[in-house]
Design an enzyme around this catalytic site. Structure first.
Site, PDB file in Angstrom:
ATOM      1  N   CYS A 110       0.854  -1.168   0.036  1.00 45.82           N
ATOM      2  CA  CYS A 110       0.059   0.092   0.056  1.00 45.82           C
ATOM      3  C   CYS A 110       0.980   1.276  -0.025  1.00 45.82           C
ATOM      4  CB  CYS A 110      -0.907  -0.092   1.095  1.00 45.82           C
ATOM      5  SG  CYS A 110      -1.378   1.382   1.954  1.00 45.82           S
ATOM      6  N   GLU A 111       0.673   2.200  -0.816  1.00 43.21           N
ATOM      7  CA  GLU A 111       1.647   3.247  -1.021  1.00 43.21           C
ATOM      8  C   GLU A 111       1.241   4.440   0.054  1.00 43.21           C
ATOM      9  OE1 GLU A 111       0.905   4.732  -4.981  1.00 43.21           O
ATOM     10  OE2 GLU A 111      -0.785   5.982  -4.360  1.00 43.21           O
ATOM     11  N   HIS A 112       0.222   3.890   0.718  1.00 41.45           N
ATOM     12  CA  HIS A 112      -0.080   5.215   1.838  1.00 41.45           C
ATOM     13  C   HIS A 112       0.514   4.797   2.956  1.00 41.45           C
ATOM     14  CE1 HIS A 112      -4.125   5.757  -0.553  1.00 41.45           C
ATOM     15  NE2 HIS A 112      -3.150   6.676  -1.063  1.00 41.45           N
ATOM     16  N   HIS A 113       0.961   3.462   3.488  1.00 44.23           N
ATOM     17  CA  HIS A 113       1.338   3.190   4.645  1.00 44.23           C
ATOM     18  C   HIS A 113       2.482   2.239   4.129  1.00 44.23           C
ATOM     19  CE1 HIS A 113      -2.936   3.669   5.365  1.00 44.23           C
ATOM     20  NE2 HIS A 113      -2.546   4.630   6.387  1.00 44.23           N
ATOM     21  N   GLN A 151      -5.144  -0.557  -4.283  1.00 40.23           N
ATOM     22  CA  GLN A 151      -5.463  -1.786  -4.915  1.00 40.23           C
ATOM     23  C   GLN A 151      -6.393  -1.498  -6.310  1.00 40.23           C
ATOM     24  OE1 GLN A 151      -7.843  -4.201  -2.461  1.00 40.23           O
ATOM     25  NE2 GLN A 151      -9.006  -5.175  -3.859  1.00 40.23           N
ATOM     26  N   HIS A 179      -5.755  -5.704   3.705  1.00 42.32           N
ATOM     27  CA  HIS A 179      -4.945  -4.691   3.839  1.00 42.32           C
ATOM     28  C   HIS A 179      -4.424  -4.656   5.258  1.00 42.32           C
ATOM     29  CE1 HIS A 179      -5.605  -2.382  -0.367  1.00 42.32           C
ATOM     30  NE2 HIS A 179      -6.484  -3.285  -0.112  1.00 42.32           N
ATOM     31  N   CYS A 181      -2.604  -2.454   6.615  1.00 43.29           N
ATOM     32  CA  CYS A 181      -2.734  -1.101   7.167  1.00 43.29           C
ATOM     33  C   CYS A 181      -4.120  -0.884   7.579  1.00 43.29           C
ATOM     34  CB  CYS A 181      -2.530   0.115   6.045  1.00 43.29           C
ATOM     35  SG  CYS A 181      -3.819  -0.169   4.619  1.00 43.29           S
TER      36      CYS A 181
END
Ligand code: ZN
Length: 224
Positions: A110-113, A151, A179, A181
């Site tokens: 996940c690119e956010h976390h 995703q 996920h 996260c």
């Protein structure tokens, strides 16, 4: 060809080629670990110190280096050459029924976390005179999964890639993933699964095609 650490080059090669394939030219060998500027290692040490750990205690001494290697492996998909991946595996055929590859496992970040999300992908298309080798579908998934992703985009990229390579009558891609996260943080809801889909061509315009695709996804394979 780009200079890559050997362990990353191996992963890229595995995605691009199959055993017995001609890898297509000499593979450049660079030392394990690759270009060492130490920036990732220094940053990981900073994180360890910031969360109150001692980066120099025995259990953590090797961690910055391991984290650096791990992230280069988990993002090896950026270095995959799509042309090498599809190399010699697109065939002209007189077949225009749905082709489905189900339950392809994948692991992404996940690119956010920068935490993993993982699950399975199902990919379908209706050929327009051309098909791609069955074993290539999991490699296409892998090429895009081994990157920083969300995703939704991962799903769309797989569909777009098949659309561009095969120009089929339609493409359908469904991803189901957990996920970390989401499940590790805050309210614990283990088992939360996110489903995303991308549909192109007939899969978008014709209800019957989409319904056939979804029915296939629900059917268990023989022996399962
Ligand atoms: Zn996230």
């Amino acid at each position: 060809m780009k200079s890559l650490p050997e362990h990353v080059r191996q992963i890229v090669n595995e995605i691009e080629t199959e055993i017995g394939d001609d890898p297509g030219g000499a593979i450049e060998r660079v030392p394990l670990g690759g270009p060492e500027n130490g920036r990732v290692e220094a940053a990981v040490r900073e994180i360890l110190a910031e969360i109150g750990e001692d980066p120099d205690r025995p259990g953590l001494v090797g961690t910055p280096d391991r984290v650096h290697r791990m992230y280069t492996e988990l993002t090896a998909g950026y270095h995959v050459d799509p042309a090498r991946l599809v190399n010699n595996a697109i065939f002209d055929v007189d077949y225009s029924e749905m082709v489905i590859v189900k339950d392809v496992p994948f692991y992404s970040l996940c690119e956010h976390h920068l935490l993993p999300f993982f699950g399975s992908a199902s990919v379908a298309y209706i050929p327009r005179g051309r098909v791609i080798g069955l074993s290539k579908i999991p490699r296409i998934v892998e090429m895009y999964a081994r990157r920083l992703q969300i995703q939704e985009r991962l799903t769309q990229q797989i569909a777009d890639f098949i659309q561009i390579q095969l120009e089929p009558q339609g493409v359908g891609v469904v991803l189901e993933a957990t996920h970390l996260c989401s499940v590790m943080r805050g309210v614990r809801k283990p088992g939360t699964v996110m489903t995303t889909s991308a549909v192109l061509g007939l899969f978008r315009s014709r209800d019957k095609t989409r319904a056939e695709f979804l029915a296939h996804l629900e059917r268990r394979p023989p022996g399962a």
